[in-house]
Design an enzyme around this catalytic site. Structure first.
Site, PDB file in Angstrom:
ATOM      1  N   PHE A 213       0.657  -1.304  -0.051  1.00 23.61           N
ATOM      2  CA  PHE A 213       0.065   0.010  -0.118  1.00 23.61           C
ATOM      3  C   PHE A 213       0.869   1.171  -0.177  1.00 23.61           C
ATOM      4  O   PHE A 213       0.302   2.279  -0.401  1.00 23.61           O
ATOM      5  CB  PHE A 213      -0.752   0.183   1.133  1.00 23.61           C
ATOM      6  CG  PHE A 213      -1.817  -0.937   1.529  1.00 23.61           C
ATOM      7  CD1 PHE A 213      -2.988  -0.816   0.569  1.00 23.61           C
ATOM      8  CD2 PHE A 213      -1.875  -2.170   2.423  1.00 23.61           C
ATOM      9  CE1 PHE A 213      -4.325  -1.756   0.760  1.00 23.61           C
ATOM     10  CE2 PHE A 213      -2.766  -3.111   2.411  1.00 23.61           C
ATOM     11  CZ  PHE A 213      -3.898  -3.035   1.772  1.00 23.61           C
TER      12      PHE A 213
ATOM     13  N   SER B  78      -5.143   1.581  -9.082  1.00 24.20           N
ATOM     14  CA  SER B  78      -5.990   2.557  -8.914  1.00 24.20           C
ATOM     15  C   SER B  78      -6.795   2.568 -10.275  1.00 24.20           C
ATOM     16  O   SER B  78      -6.139   2.516 -11.369  1.00 24.20           O
ATOM     17  CB  SER B  78      -5.502   3.853  -8.831  1.00 24.20           C
ATOM     18  OG  SER B  78      -6.483   4.842  -8.762  1.00 24.20           O
ATOM     19  N   ALA B  79      -8.169   2.947 -10.247  1.00 25.02           N
ATOM     20  CA  ALA B  79      -8.860   3.078 -11.515  1.00 25.02           C
ATOM     21  C   ALA B  79      -8.301   4.246 -12.209  1.00 25.02           C
ATOM     22  O   ALA B  79      -8.945   4.733 -13.528  1.00 25.02           O
ATOM     23  CB  ALA B  79     -10.091   3.344 -11.034  1.00 25.02           C
TER      24      ALA B  79
ATOM     25  N   TYR C 140       0.559  11.182 -10.892  1.00 21.62           N
ATOM     26  CA  TYR C 140       0.205  10.067  -9.737  1.00 21.62           C
ATOM     27  C   TYR C 140      -0.239   8.866 -10.619  1.00 21.62           C
ATOM     28  O   TYR C 140       0.232   7.787 -10.275  1.00 21.62           O
ATOM     29  CB  TYR C 140      -0.901  10.408  -9.097  1.00 21.62           C
ATOM     30  CG  TYR C 140      -1.610   9.313  -8.126  1.00 21.62           C
ATOM     31  CD1 TYR C 140      -0.928   8.590  -7.300  1.00 21.62           C
ATOM     32  CD2 TYR C 140      -2.848   8.883  -8.310  1.00 21.62           C
ATOM     33  CE1 TYR C 140      -1.429   7.655  -6.367  1.00 21.62           C
ATOM     34  CE2 TYR C 140      -3.837   7.981  -7.762  1.00 21.62           C
ATOM     35  CZ  TYR C 140      -2.499   7.350  -6.753  1.00 21.62           C
ATOM     36  OH  TYR C 140      -3.423   6.202  -6.038  1.00 21.62           O
TER      37      TYR C 140
ATOM     38  N   LYS D  85       1.389   4.565 -11.145  1.00 18.37           N
ATOM     39  CA  LYS D  85       0.589   3.352 -11.117  1.00 18.37           C
ATOM     40  C   LYS D  85       0.662   2.535 -12.232  1.00 18.37           C
ATOM     41  O   LYS D  85       0.896   1.366 -12.234  1.00 18.37           O
ATOM     42  CB  LYS D  85      -0.917   3.564 -10.666  1.00 18.37           C
ATOM     43  CG  LYS D  85      -1.115   4.070  -9.242  1.00 18.37           C
ATOM     44  CD  LYS D  85      -0.802   3.311  -8.106  1.00 18.37           C
ATOM     45  CE  LYS D  85      -1.037   4.171  -6.636  1.00 18.37           C
ATOM     46  NZ  LYS D  85      -0.578   3.127  -5.751  1.00 18.37           N
TER      47      LYS D  85
ATOM     48  N   TYR E 150      -8.353   0.145  -7.511  1.00 19.64           N
ATOM     49  CA  TYR E 150      -9.533   0.544  -6.583  1.00 19.64           C
ATOM     50  C   TYR E 150     -10.449   1.707  -7.329  1.00 19.64           C
ATOM     51  O   TYR E 150      -9.757   2.380  -7.966  1.00 19.64           O
ATOM     52  CB  TYR E 150      -8.901   0.882  -5.373  1.00 19.64           C
ATOM     53  CG  TYR E 150      -8.061   0.280  -4.489  1.00 19.64           C
ATOM     54  CD1 TYR E 150      -7.807  -1.107  -4.648  1.00 19.64           C
ATOM     55  CD2 TYR E 150      -7.046   1.087  -3.718  1.00 19.64           C
ATOM     56  CE1 TYR E 150      -6.954  -1.669  -3.804  1.00 19.64           C
ATOM     57  CE2 TYR E 150      -6.165   0.394  -2.855  1.00 19.64           C
ATOM     58  CZ  TYR E 150      -6.035  -1.020  -3.207  1.00 19.64           C
ATOM     59  OH  TYR E 150      -5.077  -1.784  -2.601  1.00 19.64           O
TER      60      TYR E 150
ATOM     61  N   ASN F 122     -13.441   4.312  -5.812  1.00 23.42           N
ATOM     62  CA  ASN F 122     -13.480   5.120  -4.737  1.00 23.42           C
ATOM     63  C   ASN F 122     -13.763   4.609  -3.648  1.00 23.42           C
ATOM     64  O   ASN F 122     -14.731   4.480  -2.964  1.00 23.42           O
ATOM     65  CB  ASN F 122     -14.436   6.352  -5.121  1.00 23.42           C
ATOM     66  CG  ASN F 122     -13.981   7.030  -6.575  1.00 23.42           C
ATOM     67  OD1 ASN F 122     -14.046   6.427  -7.404  1.00 23.42           O
ATOM     68  ND2 ASN F 122     -13.862   8.376  -6.403  1.00 23.42           N
TER      69      ASN F 122
ATOM     70  N   ASP G 177     -11.519  15.808 -14.539  1.00 19.38           N
ATOM     71  CA  ASP G 177     -12.357  14.954 -13.812  1.00 19.38           C
ATOM     72  C   ASP G 177     -13.309  14.289 -15.032  1.00 19.38           C
ATOM     73  O   ASP G 177     -13.842  14.825 -15.880  1.00 19.38           O
ATOM     74  CB  ASP G 177     -13.595  15.749 -13.000  1.00 19.38           C
ATOM     75  CG  ASP G 177     -13.028  15.847 -11.519  1.00 19.38           C
ATOM     76  OD1 ASP G 177     -12.119  15.410 -11.168  1.00 19.38           O
ATOM     77  OD2 ASP G 177     -13.665  16.237 -10.798  1.00 19.38           O
TER      78      ASP G 177
END
Ligand code: NAD
Ligand code: UDP
Length: 360
Positions: free
Chosen positions: A80, A124-125, A148, A152, A176, A178, A294
């Site tokens: 993690f 992460s998604a 970021y 990943k 993951y 949210n 977004d």
């Protein structure tokens, strides 16, 4: 045989430690407290009634990591530890590549040295970029849109290369969606530094009176009510997903990516309404400009995790809001106050059973 949990004092790590201990696993935790507090470890112990070895150290510190592997019999690693703030990664990209990418390379080198080749990685998604193609399957095109996300994606590629070079590695890449919510006990939860970037901790801090009002980033998206839609997943469901992934990599070699979400999307306004209902507090909000980068809608296709891991999320948004609210009400200042003194007196690398450490 123990499971090494890096970043085990953090939000998702602490909930996963609880589930691992409850399931009878032995764990060894490492964390540098760059984004967490020793208090969370104490509470893991309190919830489960179990002690476990803990090392305060940086994953980048090869000597300290060597000590962890030499002093414990590690069977698998759940990784993690990493930095996770998108905005910050744009301002200090090198720090993100260093901590996330280099940290993972150092960890894998050490695992290789000790013949430990079972790894569950926190992806992460965000590796799907700003796609509007939903539901997102594991085969949806990858392409991160910020440093970021790129860390990943790079790590996923590094791990694929590693597996290609040596087929005895077993690696699960958990993407993951949210993560929200908290442990039912209200003793562990998400404790963001400063003003939260994410929706759920922001809403709960408005509800508890720490923040005045929520800014909703855009109401003109092509969604049910114009606000952004996301796949919120309860952190305890997410934690359980790690146990299922651990079981899987024991029996299957190679690399596999799995979406961990619920498969359902909720809008910002739906989350606000649910939280108001659960908390009995009103959440004042203002509609502001869209936030750069977004996506309008993002939710997972979770078929692969269901079929191959035998895992699916069972907790809905009511429980997510209820558990977040319990944690927020019981810990309006997060872990901070109780942890202050202990943190200042810690030495850089210190192995200690959490029970002993609690009594200092
Ligand atoms: P978190 O910040 O709460 O936990 C990460 C933990 O790692 C912290 O306790 C931090 O102190 C520790 N850490 C960081 N760098 C370290 C280092 N070099 N050495 C030792 N410890 C270090 O974050 P989280 O929400 O629990 O996320 C865990 C992982 O899941 C991260 O890798 C994150 O990128 C990933 N992830 C999180 C989310 C999310 O929304 N929370 C979504 C997708 C993926
Ligand atoms: N959001 C918002 N106000 C906030 C934080 C988030 O309106 O203060 C919205 C955001 O635009 C997105 C959703 O809430 O549609 C979830 O945002 P979050 O940052 O939690 O997750 P991410 O966008 O990284 O999936």
């Amino acid at each position: 045989m123990a499971i090494l949990v890096t970043g085990g004092a953090g939000y998702i790590g602490s909930h996963t430690c609880v589930e691992l201990l409850n399931e009878g696993y032995e764990i060894v935790v490492v964390d540098n407290f760059s984004n967490s507090k020793p208090e969370s470890l104490k509470r893991i112990s309190e919830i489960t009634g179990k002690l476990f070895p803990f090392y305060q150290m940086d994953v980048l510190d090869k000597k300290a990591l060597d000590q962890v592997f030499s002093e414990n019999t590690i069977e698998a690693v759940i990784h993690f530890a990493g930095s996770k703030a998108v905005g910050e990664s744009v301002s200090i990209p090198l720090a993100y590549y260093q901590n996330n990418v280099i940290g993972t390379v150092i960890l894998c080198e050490m695992m290789k040295n000790y013949g430990v080749k079972n790894l569950v990685f926190s992806s992460s998604a965000t590796v799907y970029g700003a796609t509007d193609q939903v539901p997102i399957t594991e085969d949806t095109m990858l392409g991160a849109v910020n440093p970021y996300g790129r860390t990943k994606l790079m790590i996923e590629e590094i791990l694929r290369d590693l597996s290609e070079s040596d087929e005895t590695w077993s690696i699960a890449l958990l993407r993951y969606f949210n993560p929200v919510g908290a442990h039912r006990s209200g003793r562990i939860g998400e404790d963001p530094n400063g003003i939260p970037n994410n929706l759920m901790p922001y809403i709960s801090q408005v509800a508890v009176g720490k923040l005045e009002s929520l800014n909703i980033f855009g109401s003109d998206y092509p969604t049910k009510d114009g606000t952004g839609v996301r796949d919120y997943i309860h952190v305890v469901d997410l934690a359980m997903g790690h146990l299922k992934a651990l079981e899987k990599i024991r029996s299957k070699r190679g690399v596999d990516a799995y979406n961990l979400g619920t498969g359902s999307g909720y809008s910002v306004l739906e989350m606000v309404e649910e939280f108001e209902q659960v908390s009995g507090q009103s959440i004042p909000y203002t509609i502001v400009e869209r936030r750069a980068g977004d996506a309008a809608i993002c939710y997972a296709d979770v078929t692969k995790a269901r079929n191959e891991l035998g895992w699916s999320a069972t907790r809905g948004i009511h429980e997510m809001c209820e558990d977040t609210w319990r944690w927020q009400q019981n810990n309006p200042e997060g872990y901070s106050e109780e942890s202050k003194i202990k943190q200042e007196t810690r030495s850089p690398v210190l192995k200690t059973a959490v029970g002993l450490f609690m009594s200092h």
